[in-house]
Design a protein around this motif. Structure first.
Motif, PDB file in Angstrom:
ATOM      1  N   ALA A  19     -15.833 -30.561  22.506  1.00 44.63           N
ATOM      2  CA  ALA A  19     -14.787 -30.959  23.453  1.00 44.63           C
ATOM      3  C   ALA A  19     -15.325 -31.008  24.880  1.00 44.63           C
ATOM      4  O   ALA A  19     -15.012 -31.938  25.641  1.00 44.63           O
ATOM      5  N   LEU A  20     -16.130 -30.032  25.257  1.00 43.17           N
ATOM      6  CA  LEU A  20     -16.727 -30.012  26.588  1.00 43.17           C
ATOM      7  C   LEU A  20     -17.601 -31.245  26.807  1.00 43.17           C
ATOM      8  O   LEU A  20     -17.478 -31.930  27.830  1.00 43.17           O
ATOM      9  N   CYS A  25     -18.621 -36.472  29.301  1.00 40.02           N
ATOM     10  CA  CYS A  25     -19.107 -37.828  29.102  1.00 40.02           C
ATOM     11  C   CYS A  25     -18.012 -38.863  29.328  1.00 40.02           C
ATOM     12  O   CYS A  25     -18.271 -39.937  29.842  1.00 40.02           O
ATOM     13  N   ALA A  26     -16.797 -38.555  28.931  1.00 41.61           N
ATOM     14  CA  ALA A  26     -15.635 -39.439  29.089  1.00 41.61           C
ATOM     15  C   ALA A  26     -15.810 -40.793  28.415  1.00 41.61           C
ATOM     16  O   ALA A  26     -15.215 -41.779  28.820  1.00 41.61           O
ATOM     17  N   VAL A  27     -16.651 -40.842  27.395  1.00 42.01           N
ATOM     18  CA  VAL A  27     -16.838 -42.052  26.591  1.00 42.01           C
ATOM     19  C   VAL A  27     -16.719 -41.627  25.136  1.00 42.01           C
ATOM     20  O   VAL A  27     -17.165 -40.549  24.763  1.00 42.01           O
ATOM     21  N   VAL A  98     -25.060 -36.500  24.116  1.00 40.96           N
ATOM     22  CA  VAL A  98     -23.827 -37.290  24.201  1.00 40.96           C
ATOM     23  C   VAL A  98     -23.924 -38.332  25.324  1.00 40.96           C
ATOM     24  O   VAL A  98     -23.553 -39.490  25.143  1.00 40.96           O
ATOM     25  N   ILE A  99     -24.438 -37.931  26.466  1.00 40.78           N
ATOM     26  CA  ILE A  99     -24.567 -38.879  27.577  1.00 40.78           C
ATOM     27  C   ILE A  99     -25.518 -40.006  27.205  1.00 40.78           C
ATOM     28  O   ILE A  99     -25.227 -41.191  27.433  1.00 40.78           O
ATOM     29  N   SER A 100     -26.643 -39.667  26.589  1.00 40.63           N
ATOM     30  CA  SER A 100     -27.608 -40.685  26.184  1.00 40.63           C
ATOM     31  C   SER A 100     -27.037 -41.614  25.109  1.00 40.63           C
ATOM     32  O   SER A 100     -27.192 -42.833  25.176  1.00 40.63           O
ATOM     33  N   ALA A 101     -26.367 -41.026  24.124  1.00 40.67           N
ATOM     34  CA  ALA A 101     -25.759 -41.848  23.061  1.00 40.67           C
ATOM     35  C   ALA A 101     -24.685 -42.764  23.634  1.00 40.67           C
ATOM     36  O   ALA A 101     -24.559 -43.921  23.221  1.00 40.67           O
TER      37      ALA A 101
END
Length: 123
Positions: A19-20, A25-27, A98-101
């Motif tokens: 969840a964090l 990331c908000a995507v 997560v940001i990279s994906a």
């Protein structure tokens, strides 16, 4: 998009880290938490991990991020072409992955981003 599965001995811990990372990331990234056992206890469940891999796999590969010990052993059961285990700090590695994906990076680049998170923990 690369999928990510968090494997923890604790269901609530895995869910909260997922969840964090999703909030930061908000995507919408295919991200799942496989924590604890089927009955809500502590441990790691190959059945929960397998189900989560299937849920997040969109055909671009899946990164498994275990927290410690037995979760690492459980994750290693699923190593295969397109499914890799990341030896990374649980929270920082997850967020980096997560940001990279979310940017559409391929599997090896997402894994490298997660692994790079380790450098930022050294002082």
């Amino acid at each position: 998009m690369v999928g990510i599965v968090l494997i923890s001995h604790s269901g609530p811990l895995a869910a909260e880290v997922a969840a964090l990372a999703a909030r930061i990331c908000a995507v919408d990234v295919p991200l799942g938490a496989a924590g604890g056992t089927e009955d809500g206890g502590l441990g790691s469940s190959p059945e929960l991990v397998a189900a989560m891999i299937e849920r997040v796999d969109q055909g671009d590969g899946v990164i498994l991020i275990p927290d410690l010990g037995g979760s690492v052993l459980t994750a290693r059961l699923f190593e295969a072409p397109g499914v890799v285990v990341a030896d990374v700090p649980f929270v920082e590695g997850t967020i980096a992955a997560v940001i990279s994906a979310s940017a559409g990076a391929p599997l090896r680049a997402v894994l490298a981003a997660a692994e790079d998170a380790r450098r930022f923990r050294k002082f």
